[in-house]
Write an enzyme that holds these catalytic residues in place. Structure first.
Site, short mmCIF file in Angstrom:
data_model
loop_
_atom_site.label_atom_id
_atom_site.label_comp_id
_atom_site.label_asym_id
_atom_site.label_seq_id
_atom_site.Cartn_x
_atom_site.Cartn_y
_atom_site.Cartn_z
N GLY A 92 -29.70 -4.33 -7.20
CA GLY A 92 -29.32 -5.67 -7.69
C GLY A 92 -30.53 -6.55 -7.90
N ASP A 254 -31.97 2.35 -12.66
CA ASP A 254 -31.79 0.90 -12.73
C ASP A 254 -32.77 0.27 -13.71
OD1 ASP A 254 -33.58 1.80 -10.58
OD2 ASP A 254 -34.02 -0.32 -10.32
N ASN A 255 -33.68 1.07 -14.24
CA ASN A 255 -34.63 0.55 -15.23
C ASN A 255 -34.36 1.14 -16.60
OD1 ASN A 255 -35.88 -1.01 -13.30
ND2 ASN A 255 -37.42 0.52 -12.81
P1 AMP Z 1 -38.15 -2.68 -9.61
O1 AMP Z 1 -39.08 -1.75 -8.93
O2 AMP Z 1 -38.80 -3.93 -10.10
O3 AMP Z 1 -37.34 -2.01 -10.67
O4 AMP Z 1 -37.12 -3.18 -8.49
C1 AMP Z 1 -36.29 -2.31 -7.76
C2 AMP Z 1 -35.40 -3.14 -6.85
O5 AMP Z 1 -36.16 -3.83 -5.87
C3 AMP Z 1 -34.58 -4.20 -7.54
O6 AMP Z 1 -33.34 -4.31 -6.88
C4 AMP Z 1 -35.41 -5.44 -7.35
O7 AMP Z 1 -34.63 -6.62 -7.42
C5 AMP Z 1 -35.93 -5.23 -5.94
N1 AMP Z 1 -37.19 -5.95 -5.72
C6 AMP Z 1 -38.39 -5.65 -6.24
N2 AMP Z 1 -39.32 -6.53 -5.82
C7 AMP Z 1 -38.70 -7.41 -5.01
C8 AMP Z 1 -39.12 -8.56 -4.27
N3 AMP Z 1 -40.38 -8.98 -4.27
N4 AMP Z 1 -38.18 -9.22 -3.55
C9 AMP Z 1 -36.91 -8.81 -3.53
N5 AMP Z 1 -36.46 -7.74 -4.21
C10 AMP Z 1 -37.33 -7.04 -4.94
MG MG Z 2 -36.09 -2.73 -11.98
#
Ligand code: AMP
Ligand code: MG
Length: 498
Positions: A92, A254-255
């Site tokens: 999420g 999720d990406n």
């Molecule tokens: P991502 O690696 O950017 O695709 O993120 C994967 C998951 O981790 C997603 O649910 C993001 O919302 C969560 N997420 C990534 N970085 C943060 C952060 N600094 N704080 C809270 N959630 C994060």
């Molecule tokens: Mg992501």
């Protein structure tokens, strides 16, 4: 009485309206001291917004999350996802919020979302924030992809929050405003398949069909067709990535969007010397998301999407599995079609029908050139651009390459025999398939270091200007066309934008 909130966008929020239970209403965390770092004025105008208003103190406060614009209904969207092959039932928007949707003057509906706007119920152990470096990284690479003609989310603004963010070292915090066709991901389907029943998955699928694939609404088998259509867009997208040497770096489910746009510019990078096993992400030690594995991973992700749609595809389990499997099994062929189209354009050779001997011999011609690049460690972008110059009547660069890679000579005669002359359209297509300027890793890092460490945005702005016109050569920008020193690339690592 409070003054009404300023209007910056003409919001029309279908996700909030139609998909209750798919999100949490949530507000951004106000920033301590918002300061505008970059505003994409052209994109603002495209969205029917006024760049002057967005750059005003209220506009900047809004883009930092401190002021909620009129008509916005900010939400944190729920999704799940396979990360490096392992299922996380609850991811999420942990550091993102969807502000709302706008319909631009062309009638296209687009999401306006924040990244780095504070904690949400989905934050788990994260701080909900985004550091300035990664925000600028997403800005520059997404805008480069856009300029290269590749479907992508875009970046409207980066605003510094005035708060520090704790990473490997303290960094200034920022909010990136992202514009997307939508933020529905394969992981969104996985969330509702895992936690709810087929009715919720159907609601989401119907929403996606209405928003992104309206022609399928009339189909007798809309959900199977949705899978096929998403597969087709992803096949085209990945082929286009491969054509510019793009490595997404974190192709978790999720990406991957249902719209077919590139999303989530974390540890992505552009390949320099051609090598299918090229990988730069620090967290991808196994090379799962290496350059040459991306088409296979897209298929893997689409199989995860297929699993969530089975109950909608057919009430009979076996028939549903059979039908979905047939779609997934047909993907390699579709990916090969798109790959061949992209690389034929790069070689400046005309379409000769896909099937049959012509396609096969073109594939061999392309593969042989790639093999020469790999064997001689030649820069992917420079080498293909040299072909374009040679095709346009200036063989100087190709001759330089040939002096260090003599195997090009034999290949060159086959290439020439395949397409001895080129009409103007073919040459123009070749130019647009072979950019001169990509956001080279060393230039990106230097621009981000100057911005973050020295508060100097000049290198960022210069790099941005260069990559925004990637196909026309300019003497003043020559340095941006040059590969990184080999030592830089050998030790280069990218990190997730967290
Ligand atoms: P991502 O690696 O950017 O695709 O993120 C994967 C998951 O981790 C997603 O649910 C993001 O919302 C969560 N997420 C990534 N970085 C943060 C952060 N600094 N704080 C809270 N959630 C994060
Ligand atoms: Mg992501």
């Amino acid at each position: 009485m409070n003054a009404p909130a300023p209007q910056f966008f003409a919001f029309d929020n279908t996700y909030v309206r139609d998909l209750d239970e798919f999100y949490v209403l949530w507000k951004p965390t106000p920033a301590t001291k918002p300061a505008l770092i970059r505003l994409n004025e052209e994109l603002a105008r495209e969205l029917g917004a006024d760049p002057v208003a967005l750059g005003s103190p209220d506009g900047i406060a809004m883009l930092a999350g401190s002021l909620i614009p009129g008509g916005a209904e900010p939400i944190a969207q729920a999704y799940a996802g396979h990360q490096f092959g392992h299922f996380s039932p609850q991811l999420g928007d942990g550091r993102a919020l969807l502000l709302g949707e706008v319909i631009d003057p062309n009638g296209e509906r687009r999401d306006i979302a924040f990244k780095g706007s504070g904690r949400t119920p989905f934050s788990r152990n994260g701080d909900g924030k985004c550091a300035l470096g990664p925000a600028l990284r997403e800005y520059i690479i997404s805008e480069a992809m856009y300029a290269l003609g590749i479907p992508t989310t875009r970046s409207l603004a980066v605003v510094a929050t005035g708060d520090m963010v704790r990473r490997d070292r303290a960094q200034p915090g920022a909010v990136l405003t992202r514009v997307a066709a939508s933020h529905v991901r394969v992981g969104t389907f996985q969330f509702f398949a895992a936690h709810q029943g087929p009715e919720q998955v159907k609601r989401l699928a119907d929403y996606v069909i209405a928003r992104h694939y309206p022609a399928l609404a009339a189909s007798p088998q809309p959900y199977l067709d949705l899978l096929t259509a998403v597969g087709e867009r992803q096949a085209e997208l990945v082929a286009r990535w491969l054509g510019v040497g793009f490595i997404h770096g974190v192709m978790n489910t999720d990406n991957m969007t249902l719209s077919g746009e590139t999303i989530d510019y974390g540890p992505c990078a552009f390949m320099e010397a051609y090598n299918p096993s090229a990988v730069f992400s620090s967290i991808d030690s196994g090379g799962r998301y290496a350059y040459g594995k991306q088409a296979g991973i897209a298929r893997w992700n689409l199989a995860r999407l297929a699993e969530t749609l089975l109950t909608l595809i057919d009430t009979d389990d076996n028939r549903a599995v059979q039908a979905a499997t047939a779609v997934i099994d047909a993907l390699p062929e579709r990916q090969a079609v798109h790959w061949l189209r992209v690389f034929r354009a790069k070689l400046g050779i005309d379409e000769n029908g896909y099937f049959g001997r012509a396609a096969e011999s073109d594939r061999i011609l392309i593969d042989d050139f790639l093999r020469i690049l790999k064997h001689n460690r030649l820069d992917f972008t420079v080498a293909f651009r040299a072909l374009f110059h040679a095709a346009s009547g200036d063989p100087t660069r190709l001759n330089v390459l040939m002096s260090s890679a003599p195997d090009i000579a034999e290949w060159h005669s086959r290439w020439h025999a395949r397409q001895p002359t080129r009409p103007a359209e073919l040459l123009t297509a070749m130019q647009h398939a072979n950019p001169c300027y990509i956001p080279r890793n060393h230039r990106v890092e230097a621009a981000l270091d100057a911005a973050v460490d020295d508060n100097n945005l000049a290198p960022f702005e210069r790099l941005l200007a260069a990559i925004q016109s990637p196909f026309d050569e300019r003497a003043a920008d020559a340095e941006y066309a040059e590969p990184a020193p080999a030592e830089f690339t050998a030790s280069y690592m990218t990190f997730c934008g967290t």
